[in-house]
Motif scaffolding. Structure first.
Motif, PDB file in Angstrom:
ATOM      1  N   THR A   1       1.151  -1.476  -0.054  1.00  0.00           N
ATOM      2  CA  THR A   1      -0.148  -0.100   0.049  1.00  0.00           C
ATOM      3  C   THR A   1       0.730   0.895   0.249  1.00  0.00           C
ATOM      4  OG1 THR A   1      -0.283  -0.187   2.518  1.00  0.00           O
ATOM      5  CG2 THR A   1      -1.977  -0.853   1.236  1.00  0.00           C
TER       6      THR A   1
ATOM      7  N   CYS B   1       0.586   5.958  -0.433  1.00  0.00           N
ATOM      8  CA  CYS B   1      -0.345   7.107  -0.713  1.00  0.00           C
ATOM      9  C   CYS B   1      -0.206   7.414  -1.563  1.00  0.00           C
ATOM     10  CB  CYS B   1      -0.348   7.591   0.593  1.00  0.00           C
ATOM     11  SG  CYS B   1      -1.164   7.156   1.747  1.00  0.00           S
TER      12      CYS B   1
ATOM     13  N   VAL C   1      -2.794   9.782 -10.474  1.00  0.00           N
ATOM     14  CA  VAL C   1      -3.141   8.589  -8.909  1.00  0.00           C
ATOM     15  C   VAL C   1      -4.197  10.280  -8.301  1.00  0.00           C
ATOM     16  CG1 VAL C   1      -3.736   7.400  -7.352  1.00  0.00           C
ATOM     17  CG2 VAL C   1      -3.241   7.312  -9.598  1.00  0.00           C
TER      18      VAL C   1
ATOM     19  N   ASP D   1     -12.195   6.150  -8.459  1.00  0.00           N
ATOM     20  CA  ASP D   1     -10.926   5.284  -8.561  1.00  0.00           C
ATOM     21  C   ASP D   1      -9.939   4.298  -9.245  1.00  0.00           C
ATOM     22  OD1 ASP D   1     -10.202   6.783  -5.709  1.00  0.00           O
ATOM     23  OD2 ASP D   1     -10.484   5.413  -3.974  1.00  0.00           O
TER      24      ASP D   1
ATOM     25  N   TYR E   1      -7.999   4.366 -12.021  1.00  0.00           N
ATOM     26  CA  TYR E   1      -7.061   3.411 -11.960  1.00  0.00           C
ATOM     27  C   TYR E   1      -6.885   2.523 -13.181  1.00  0.00           C
ATOM     28  CZ  TYR E   1      -6.526   3.539  -7.190  1.00  0.00           C
ATOM     29  OH  TYR E   1      -6.291   4.170  -5.471  1.00  0.00           O
TER      30      TYR E   1
ATOM     31  N   LEU F   1      -2.268  -1.412 -10.364  1.00  0.00           N
ATOM     32  CA  LEU F   1      -3.244  -0.951  -9.587  1.00  0.00           C
ATOM     33  C   LEU F   1      -4.270  -1.421  -9.393  1.00  0.00           C
ATOM     34  CD1 LEU F   1      -2.902   3.124 -10.333  1.00  0.00           C
ATOM     35  CD2 LEU F   1      -2.280   2.270  -7.662  1.00  0.00           C
TER      36      LEU F   1
ATOM     37  N   SER G   1      -8.101   1.184  -4.046  1.00  0.00           N
ATOM     38  CA  SER G   1      -7.521   1.559  -3.271  1.00  0.00           C
ATOM     39  C   SER G   1      -8.531   1.600  -1.479  1.00  0.00           C
ATOM     40  CB  SER G   1      -8.611   2.728  -3.479  1.00  0.00           C
ATOM     41  OG  SER G   1      -9.498   3.651  -3.469  1.00  0.00           O
TER      42      SER G   1
ATOM     43  N   ASN H   1      -5.561   9.328  -1.594  1.00  0.00           N
ATOM     44  CA  ASN H   1      -5.341   7.793  -2.637  1.00  0.00           C
ATOM     45  C   ASN H   1      -4.450   6.840  -1.730  1.00  0.00           C
ATOM     46  OD1 ASN H   1      -5.334   6.362  -5.197  1.00  0.00           O
ATOM     47  ND2 ASN H   1      -7.561   7.377  -4.655  1.00  0.00           N
ATOM     48  N   CYS H   2      -5.257   5.990  -0.933  1.00  0.00           N
ATOM     49  CA  CYS H   2      -3.782   5.174  -1.197  1.00  0.00           C
ATOM     50  C   CYS H   2      -4.207   3.882  -1.646  1.00  0.00           C
ATOM     51  CB  CYS H   2      -4.227   4.545   0.864  1.00  0.00           C
ATOM     52  SG  CYS H   2      -3.495   6.211   0.801  1.00  0.00           S
ATOM     53  N   PRO H   3      -4.214   3.289  -2.463  1.00  0.00           N
ATOM     54  CA  PRO H   3      -3.744   2.247  -3.342  1.00  0.00           C
ATOM     55  C   PRO H   3      -3.230   0.940  -3.095  1.00  0.00           C
ATOM     56  CG  PRO H   3      -3.317   3.635  -5.326  1.00  0.00           C
ATOM     57  CD  PRO H   3      -2.491   4.206  -3.630  1.00  0.00           C
TER      58      PRO H   3
END
Length: 358
Positions: free
Chosen positions: A106, A108, A119, A139, A143, A159, A162, A254-256
């Motif tokens: 993960t 951010c 992103v 999201d 992506y 990706l 999220s 946004n943290c994928p």
């Protein structure tokens, strides 16, 4: 009719003994069954996933993905979640993916906006994101855009989903910002578009990582921090805070969840499908966890005596007018400069959010 020769009986005894032991102890027959199951999934696959902090609402998505993958593959495809930054620091997870140091991680986007500019469109302030389902739709749309996919390939990354973080609010100590104007001169932990929006109104944003924020507020180097509500408690920001905002909702970070492309391509078709299908389970778990966190932490904040600050609609409208479009325009300029179809990406977010809200 059923006569078996003595010679054949002698030759068969060892095999019969082994089969009997297998039935009793789960040996050869059990092994053959497991081998057959393994064959249907290809060889055993064991991935490592790098993340930071401890298990919390933010990580319930990856926990659900890990469980789904293991269950659907009968344990032949596993994803071990490594907490506490034991494999890599938060800002270095994308580099670790690029190098193949681990298969999943993960990160951010704001931690290194120059590496994943596409992103960061999802981090612009005051996007029309009304709930988790709308966030998920926006999201995934970004992506799957060709420009985003191309950009992430530079890091050998794909990706997957999220963390669908809820809208952020501030929590801090010291002088209470009773009006938007009171933020002027305040040192705030605010990433991405939120940080830029706060700068517009005179605050001084910093990009302190989540695990470092408690210490920053405790020592006075930062006055307040913007997080999803539950995160303030995950990182114990509430323990060093005296006030919190309730309706600022300036945006989100946004943290994928990202996977190494080589590791993904090496999966069997069956395991690829399992991993893809796991995404819905991940988002469902996040939605449940975020909802539960509000019920859990709101009474705790009230009990601690953390003062609630609610802004007037006039204040909020002035903030949006001052911070939204100018920050959007600046992002478009920056994204165009690195070869991204900036307006197209922003329009995609706005249209997707509008359609999903219906």
């Amino acid at each position: 009719k059923y006569f078996i020769s003595e010679e054949l009986m002698k030759k068969s005894l060892p095999l019969m003994s082994l089969l009997s032991l297998g039935l009793i102890f789960g040996g050869p027959i059990d092994s053959m069954t497991k081998s057959a199951t393994a064959a249907s999934h290809g060889k055993n696959v064991n991935w490592n996933l790098s993340t930071w902090g401890k298990r919390r609402a933010f990580t319930e998505g990856i926990e659900a993905v890990s469980k789904y993958v293991a269950d659907k593959s009968d344990g032949h495809f596993t994803i071990k979640i490594n907490y506490g930054g034991t494999l890599s620091k938060p800002r270095e997870n994308l580099d670790g993916i690029s190098l193949g140091a681990f298969e999943a991680a993960t990160f951010c986007a704001s931690y290194h906006a120059d590496k994943n500019k596409a992103v960061t469109v999802l981090e612009l302030p005051f996007l029309p994101i009304t709930n988790g389902d709308v966030q998920k739709a926006a999201d995934l749309a970004v992506y799957s855009h060709p420009a985003t996919i191309k950009e992430m390939k530079k890091w050998n990354a794909k990706l997957l989903m999220s963390a669908a973080l809820p809208q952020y609010e501030f929590m801090g100590r010291g002088k209470e910002p009773r009006t938007i104007a009171d933020f002027k001169g305040m040192r705030v932990r605010a990433l991405g578009g939120i940080g830029k929006a706060m700068k517009v109104i005179g605050a001084v944003p910093t990009t302190v990582t989540a695990p470092e924020t408690y210490r920053a507020i405790e020592t006075g180097t930062v006055d307040a921090a913007a997080f999803a509500f539950y995160s303030h408690f995950s990182y114990k920001i509430n323990e060093v805070s005296t006030w919190r905002t309730t309706n600022l909702s300036p945006g989100s970070v946004n943290c994928p969840l990202v996977v190494n492309i080589d590791a993904y391509n090496s999966l069997s078709d069956k395991n690829k499908k399992i991993l893809t299908d796991a995404v819905d389970a991940g988002y469902a778990a996040l939605d449940k966890a975020y909802s539960a966190s509000i019920d859990k932490y709101t009474p705790q904040a009230d009990k601690q005596g953390i003062k609630k600050i609610t802004y007037s609609e006039a204040d909020l409208n002035a903030f949006r007018k001052a911070a939204a479009q100018p920050v959007w325009d600046q992002w478009i300029k920056e994204a165009n400069a690195v070869g991204l179809p900036a307006q197209e990406l922003l329009d995609l977010v706005l249209k997707t959010a509008k359609d999903a809200s219906k």
